[in-house]
Scaffold this motif. Structure first.
Motif, PDB file in Angstrom:
ATOM      1  N   ILE A  87       0.901  -1.146  -0.019  1.00  0.00           N
ATOM      2  CA  ILE A  87       0.006   0.140   0.026  1.00  0.00           C
ATOM      3  C   ILE A  87       0.861   1.396  -0.085  1.00  0.00           C
ATOM      4  N   VAL A 143      15.867 -11.566  -4.951  1.00  0.00           N
ATOM      5  CA  VAL A 143      16.502 -10.735  -6.091  1.00  0.00           C
ATOM      6  C   VAL A 143      17.448 -11.672  -6.696  1.00  0.00           C
ATOM      7  N   HIS A 178      18.698 -10.870 -10.362  1.00  0.00           N
ATOM      8  CA  HIS A 178      19.239 -10.013 -11.391  1.00  0.00           C
ATOM      9  C   HIS A 178      19.565  -9.032 -11.133  1.00  0.00           C
ATOM     10  N   ALA A 179      20.740  -8.370 -11.424  1.00  0.00           N
ATOM     11  CA  ALA A 179      21.010  -6.809 -11.281  1.00  0.00           C
ATOM     12  C   ALA A 179      21.060  -6.363 -12.784  1.00  0.00           C
ATOM     13  N   GLY A 180      20.255  -5.370 -13.418  1.00  0.00           N
ATOM     14  CA  GLY A 180      20.274  -4.921 -14.662  1.00  0.00           C
ATOM     15  C   GLY A 180      19.925  -6.321 -15.526  1.00  0.00           C
ATOM     16  N   GLU A 231       4.610  -5.414   2.237  1.00  0.00           N
ATOM     17  CA  GLU A 231       5.771  -4.557   2.551  1.00  0.00           C
ATOM     18  C   GLU A 231       5.299  -3.972   3.898  1.00  0.00           C
ATOM     19  N   PRO A 286       5.298   1.897  -1.999  1.00  0.00           N
ATOM     20  CA  PRO A 286       5.955   0.675  -1.904  1.00  0.00           C
ATOM     21  C   PRO A 286       7.315   0.706  -2.325  1.00  0.00           C
ATOM     22  N   LEU A 287       8.454  -0.230  -1.870  1.00  0.00           N
ATOM     23  CA  LEU A 287       9.550  -0.344  -2.274  1.00  0.00           C
ATOM     24  C   LEU A 287       9.805  -0.960  -3.770  1.00  0.00           C
ATOM     25  N   PHE A 288       8.516  -1.832  -4.385  1.00  0.00           N
ATOM     26  CA  PHE A 288       8.578  -2.544  -5.492  1.00  0.00           C
ATOM     27  C   PHE A 288       7.661  -1.763  -6.660  1.00  0.00           C
ATOM     28  N   ILE A 289       8.432  -2.094  -7.974  1.00  0.00           N
ATOM     29  CA  ILE A 289       7.847  -1.267  -9.039  1.00  0.00           C
ATOM     30  C   ILE A 289       7.632  -2.183 -10.318  1.00  0.00           C
ATOM     31  N   VAL A 332      18.934  -1.849 -12.132  1.00  0.00           N
ATOM     32  CA  VAL A 332      18.123  -2.347 -11.386  1.00  0.00           C
ATOM     33  C   VAL A 332      18.108  -3.544 -10.784  1.00  0.00           C
ATOM     34  N   ALA A 333      17.820  -3.756  -9.519  1.00  0.00           N
ATOM     35  CA  ALA A 333      17.759  -5.185  -8.831  1.00  0.00           C
ATOM     36  C   ALA A 333      16.464  -5.774  -9.161  1.00  0.00           C
ATOM     37  N   VAL A 379      13.454  -3.221  -7.533  1.00  0.00           N
ATOM     38  CA  VAL A 379      13.511  -2.549  -6.323  1.00  0.00           C
ATOM     39  C   VAL A 379      13.798  -1.364  -6.601  1.00  0.00           C
ATOM     40  N   ARG A 380      12.969  -0.355  -6.056  1.00  0.00           N
ATOM     41  CA  ARG A 380      12.932   0.941  -6.486  1.00  0.00           C
ATOM     42  C   ARG A 380      14.388   1.764  -6.525  1.00  0.00           C
ATOM     43  N   ASN A 417      14.738   4.172   1.140  1.00  0.00           N
ATOM     44  CA  ASN A 417      15.912   3.341   0.724  1.00  0.00           C
ATOM     45  C   ASN A 417      15.949   3.171  -0.845  1.00  0.00           C
ATOM     46  N   VAL A 456      17.955   1.383  -4.530  1.00  0.00           N
ATOM     47  CA  VAL A 456      18.992   0.365  -4.795  1.00  0.00           C
ATOM     48  C   VAL A 456      19.205   0.888  -6.229  1.00  0.00           C
TER      49      VAL A 456
END
Lengths: 481, 481
Positions: A41, A98, A100-102, A160, B73-76, B95-96, B112-113, B143, B145
């Motif tokens: 939310i 998580v 993957h990164a990029g 979250e 939220p932290l996520f997108i 992006v992670a 992760v934003r 926070n 990333v």
């Protein structure tokens, strides 16, 4: 003129359909909103201001206890999370990973922290060397992710959420355990004195304790839909994590031992408990001590009489410490404003019109009971202060009555089943046994043990309502979130 | 007695090996620590206390400007992030990605934003309907990333960091742009008055602006290793995001238009800038206004003379508002304590021994210049207050001198190359062209444009040092993080 009340207000009654009422309350009072991330939310300003207040009050008390704030990484490598067996078993099914990164695949998956034991204790193991480093009392305010597959409910259960996580380490078990009263006492004070939420303090059964803890203490709260919900908690971890993460110290004699640890938390879930507990069919009701804007001033007929606005501004200034809202919109009627601010839960509404001015008075409406009182302006200061206290007291009293009315006791299964069906929280004698609790859950259609209250009637000679053997303790059982 | 100075203190000099000195400073002064998550750090109490101070000061000022805090939220979801083309191009490589929850593969990957435009503006598009909803001024402390593949450096460049992100929406471009001065002015005040960090205010070139912005304003700072580093920033987004995320409003005449938006931020990077700027070969140096514990009191010979400890405790009480540390450890020598608190950057050290007591005085050492002064106890109050101010002033003056000594100017490439090689920040005339900047970077071995300072010399007749054509502006060029 804008839309009328029927479009804006709540369209269901709390007593008739709690769940729909709660959803409407949260969205229409602009406390939270849904997003395209399922189960997460947005905290809108009204709810976030309140969380900041809770954070600041808790934080002030923690600093007085010598606790220091830190901030650890959001991510935990999979191998690190897996070091404490019970812990990972409890959390792994809900971890957001998580990978993957990029465009690069990571060599090791990273957990988005569901809680920070693993990442913090890796550092504790480096930092703690001798008795001089103890007690180590750290806390962080962090966002955590637990990907529950149950139906998410704003504030109560979101994927979250935000909490404080205290992580303390001591040289002896005794010192560690002494922290329980201080922390639970502090949370209790915040809940009762600020949020007007009463609760039952007790110990969780082994089945219901925190994954990795030796035991868990909680404050259990109770909602108007006759369900219990777990509030703040305190976990004594013994040396479980210290052994898994190798946190050792040398005592004054040079002897090496593992540290004794606790963790404890209060989360944004409490916002939902507070909103649900006090609010009514007109919308949000907030305890004044936690409300950011405690007063709304509504000048009436000010477009024709400039003395009204002058006085309204004086009152705004007089009560600036209460962050008053002066609603001087011309495009909506006073009636529209009344309903809007009732919906949004401002504790006191001060109405002032030309007739009031003639009599040197204002009209004050308390949000909780909607009582209307005419107050001479010269007594306004005293009245407002007193009435804000009164609202605070009434909300806690009402919540206390609700909780007390729910508490009951049973010494045999038949009686217990009847009372649980009547949506009571029932104190029953029980064995400390996972199997017993599984049977209990089945027989009650999903009720579970809440906690073993601190003040216990004598258990001598009392039989476990499931197994028939000598019971180990009296424990509350009921339907719970 | 514990280890001596040579084991605990910094073993390299700031002038000789800045990078190793910085790493030692961060770890030995216990500001941060590495974790098993590559590129992420722990903020230990000393650095986190400072961040909390910055947060509170910035927050207070934002609230006065009518900005409200929220939490998104932290996520997108990937599809949402991709709506603004420039934006996603800028951030996607770092992006992670969350791909799994527990054992379940998610239907859509979640970012992760790296910043919250995408997730926030989805809601803005729902919440903003009419001119009455504007301006909408929200901020969150979050926070984020960004999985940089460059070498991470504690505070300067970490894969997770903390910042404020302000996201405001206005009815007109004019109103939106007027916010720039207020926000950048506020950040400048925090940097100068609290952190003693001077900077250059200006506009980024189009090549260096924020991904998705119309233009970017920054404060550029300068470090003792003769590199620039970007500080707080402000982005005017025009209607770019409003069009991508469909944020429209009806004006007073019922006409529909897209909103005009800004975003702005200050991050935990500034902690690193401040630590690096003021600290020395003995360890951390902190501006008193930002230090949590401003005083350490060291009683000498108190184990033999109880009057010493009595006086030390009086002084502790007298300065309680400065959160003094009274170091009464018996197991280490006074000399050990001196070095430890120098390393940890306490601004003022008050030493008190039997001989001082006889003369009704104490000895005070200022952390920045290590000057020692004997002060009569009756003047202590005044002296301490004044000397804390003096330290603050000296640190800002020194930092100002460093920055001024770095600033230079060049009107042709040869001169510019020489000065850039000398590690100056060189003001040069340049064309507004990505190609020109690429060539500049190549020729200078990696220097880049910093910003176009607000106060510009006349550009009339000045030739771009790369293309030879009429230049568009004077812009600072230098080596930068």
């Amino acid at each position: 003129m804008q839309k009328n009340k029927s479009q804006e207000g709540l369209t269901v009654k709390k007593e008739e359909n709690f769940s729909e009422w709660y959803t409407q309350l949260i969205t229409k009072a602009e406390l939270a909103d849904y997003t395209s991330v399922s189960g997460c939310i947005v905290f809108r300003p009204t709810s976030w201001q309140i969380w900041e207040k809770i954070r600041d009050e808790v934080d002030k008390r923690l600093k007085k206890m010598g606790v220091k704030n830190v901030y650890f990484p959001l991510f935990i490598p999979e191998s690190l999370l897996k070091k404490e067996q019970e812990h990972v078993k409890g959390f792994a099914p809900e971890v957001a990973w998580v990978t993957h990164a990029g465009n690069t695949k990571l060599q090791e998956r990273l957990a988005v922290r569901p809680t920070s034991e693993a990442i913090m204790y890796e550092s504790y193991s480096k930092w703690i060397r001798s008795w001089r480093d103890l007690p180590l009392k750290y806390n962080q305010w962090s966002n955590v992710v637990r990907w529950e597959f149950n139906n998410p409910i704003p504030f109560f259960r979101t994927r979250e959420f935000i909490f404080n996580e205290g992580h303390t380490a001591f040289a002896t078990k005794k010192e560690a355990e002494e922290e329980a009263d201080k922390i639970i006492g502090m949370y209790k004070e915040i809940l009762e004195n600020y949020m007007a939420i009463p609760g039952i303090i007790g110990k969780k059964t082994d089945k219901e304790k925190f994954a990795g803890a030796e035991y868990t203490m909680t404050i259990e709260n109770y909602l108007p839909n006759k369900k219990a919900i777990q509030g703040p908690d305190f976990h004594h971890d013994g040396q479980n994590f210290a052994k898994a993460y190798d946190i050792k110290f040398k005592d004054k004699n040079g002897k090496e031992d593992y540290v004794w640890q606790n963790t404890w938390a209060i989360s944004t879930r409490m916002l939902g408990v507070m909103f649900a507990l006090h609010s009514d069919d007109n919308g949000l009701v907030l305890p004044p001590k936690i409300a950011y804007n405690k007063i709304v001033i509504i000048p009436i007929g000010f477009e024709k009489d400039e003395k009204v606005m002058k006085k309204a501004k004086e009152i705004e200034k007089q009560f600036s410490k209460y962050e008053p809202i002066l609603d001087d919109r011309l495009e909506v009627t006073p009636g529209y404003k009344f309903h809007e601010w009732e919906l949004k839960g401002i504790p006191l509404r001060i109405e002032i019109g030309p007739k009031d001015l003639e009599k040197n008075q204002v009209t004050i409406i308390s949000r909780d009971n909607l009582n209307k009182q005419e107050v001479k302006i010269k007594y306004l200061d005293k009245f407002v202060e007193k009435e804000l206290d009164n609202i605070q007291e009434r909300l806690l009293n009402n919540a206390n009555k609700l909780l007390q009315s729910a508490l009951d006791k049973a010494e045999n299964l038949k009686d217990a089943l009847k009372k649980i069906k009547d949506q009571k929280l029932v104190l029953v004698p029980l064995k400390n046994s996972e199997k017993v609790e599984d049977i209990l859950k089945e027989k009650t259609n999903g009720a579970k043990t809440l906690n073993i209250p601190l003040t216990q009637p004598s258990i001598k000679g009392k039989k476990c309502i499931i197994s028939g053997e000598q019971a180990d303790y009296w424990v509350y059982v009921g339907k719970s979130y």
